[in-house]
Design a protein around this motif. Structure first.
Motif, PDB file in Angstrom:
ATOM      1  N   GLU A  85      36.918  36.285  39.611  1.00  0.00           N
ATOM      2  CA  GLU A  85      36.060  35.589  40.441  1.00  0.00           C
ATOM      3  C   GLU A  85      35.335  34.898  39.962  1.00  0.00           C
ATOM      4  O   GLU A  85      34.592  35.171  38.813  1.00  0.00           O
ATOM      5  N   ASP A  86      34.668  33.145  39.600  1.00  0.00           N
ATOM      6  CA  ASP A  86      33.223  32.414  39.365  1.00  0.00           C
ATOM      7  C   ASP A  86      32.128  32.491  40.314  1.00  0.00           C
ATOM      8  O   ASP A  86      32.561  33.479  41.061  1.00  0.00           O
ATOM      9  N   ALA A  87      31.243  31.961  39.480  1.00  0.00           N
ATOM     10  CA  ALA A  87      29.656  33.019  40.325  1.00  0.00           C
ATOM     11  C   ALA A  87      30.221  32.465  41.484  1.00  0.00           C
ATOM     12  O   ALA A  87      28.700  33.394  42.141  1.00  0.00           O
ATOM     13  N   SER A  88      30.179  31.323  42.219  1.00  0.00           N
ATOM     14  CA  SER A  88      30.001  30.940  43.754  1.00  0.00           C
ATOM     15  C   SER A  88      31.081  32.326  44.484  1.00  0.00           C
ATOM     16  O   SER A  88      30.858  32.068  45.310  1.00  0.00           O
ATOM     17  N   GLY A  89      31.282  33.156  44.004  1.00  0.00           N
ATOM     18  CA  GLY A  89      32.116  33.619  44.298  1.00  0.00           C
ATOM     19  C   GLY A  89      33.934  33.090  44.721  1.00  0.00           C
ATOM     20  O   GLY A  89      34.711  33.979  45.331  1.00  0.00           O
ATOM     21  N   ASP A  90      34.142  32.332  44.793  1.00  0.00           N
ATOM     22  CA  ASP A  90      35.205  31.507  45.058  1.00  0.00           C
ATOM     23  C   ASP A  90      36.462  32.533  43.782  1.00  0.00           C
ATOM     24  O   ASP A  90      36.288  32.738  42.720  1.00  0.00           O
ATOM     25  N   GLU A  91      37.764  32.669  44.269  1.00  0.00           N
ATOM     26  CA  GLU A  91      38.682  33.249  43.539  1.00  0.00           C
ATOM     27  C   GLU A  91      39.565  32.336  43.249  1.00  0.00           C
ATOM     28  O   GLU A  91      39.579  31.110  43.755  1.00  0.00           O
ATOM     29  N   ILE A  92      40.418  32.931  42.176  1.00  0.00           N
ATOM     30  CA  ILE A  92      41.434  32.181  41.153  1.00  0.00           C
ATOM     31  C   ILE A  92      42.439  32.936  41.130  1.00  0.00           C
ATOM     32  O   ILE A  92      42.278  33.629  40.067  1.00  0.00           O
ATOM     33  N   LEU A  93      43.649  32.485  41.423  1.00  0.00           N
ATOM     34  CA  LEU A  93      44.548  33.011  40.740  1.00  0.00           C
ATOM     35  C   LEU A  93      44.976  33.287  39.911  1.00  0.00           C
ATOM     36  O   LEU A  93      45.232  32.217  38.747  1.00  0.00           O
TER      37      LEU A  93
END
Length: 206
Positions: A56-64
């Motif tokens: 998860e990045d700082a802004s809460g976006d997820e990446i698989l």
DNA sequence: ACATTAAGTGATT
DNA sequence: AATCACTTAATGT
């Protein structure tokens, strides 16, 4: 405990230790197995089903990052176990999954005692590292439509089913894109005769 | 019947 | 490739 499926991996002594100390756990689709920042107490051994590992990045976006399925475990978890550091990743169940939770305290002694455990851990590191490399160059070198194609095929292979039950939104968050874009790409693929779309379903043709 | 959720589409950046 | 704004269609209550 049903350890039959693990027989090819481990020597008998180790199997009986797993039998004695492991905790069988059933988890449902969508359940969070491990979250970012958590201390790892157990090494999860997947018996059935699959788990997806994401960051998860700082802004809460997820990446698989990658999927973990039968006979495997999460190398990130292993790493955290040994170093006793908090988890860098989140592990979410892809489908209903059964796994054996092995208390992290056995890591060390088993590494010393059992060759099959050493091999298992090593193979897993290697396997996950490869998956990670795939994820990295997918992110940097592939266009979104190619990533989407890879994602869908991987998913179908994982659940051994050409008909996926998934929404465009779920795909979008996994690939950290937006729903509209995914919908459009899928629509194009359908026009090209690669897919058949339905509500909550994607049928892969060949 | 109404609200909610999934998916499709044109226009704009 | 993303976002907005809106439409249409399927599903749940």
């Amino acid at each position: 405990m049903n350890l039959g499926s693990l027989k090819p991996f481990f020597e008998p002594h180790l199997l009986s230790e797993i039998d004695r100390f492991g905790i069988v756990k059933q988890v449902k689709k969508g359940d969070i197995l491990i979250d970012i920042g958590e201390q790892i107490q157990f090494i999860p051994l997947i018996i059935e089903g699959a788990v997806k590992v994401l960051r998860e990045d700082a802004s809460g976006d997820e990446i698989l990052l990658y999927f973990v399925d039968f006979g495997n475990t999460c190398a990130m978890t292993l790493n955290c176990c040994m170093e006793n550091t908090p988890s860098e990743i989140r592990a979410v169940c892809e489908a209903d999954t059964s796994l054996i939770m092995i208390p992290a305290t056995y890591m060390d002694s088993w590494l010393a005692k059992y060759k099959s455990w050493r091999i298992f851990i090593f193979d897993n590191f290697q396997g996950r590292l490869n998956e990670l490399l795939k994820a990295v160059d997918s992110l940097t070198f592939l266009k979104l439509d190619e990533r989407l194609e890879r994602y869908i095929n991987e998913k179908a292979e994982l659940q051994k089913n050409k008909k996926l039950n998934i929404t465009h939104l779920e795909i979008a968050t996994d690939l950290n894109s937006s729903r509209v874009v995914i919908s459009r790409l899928l629509k194009k693929m359908e026009k090209d005769g690669l897919l058949l779309l339905g509500r909550n379903t994607i049928q892969i043709l060949n």
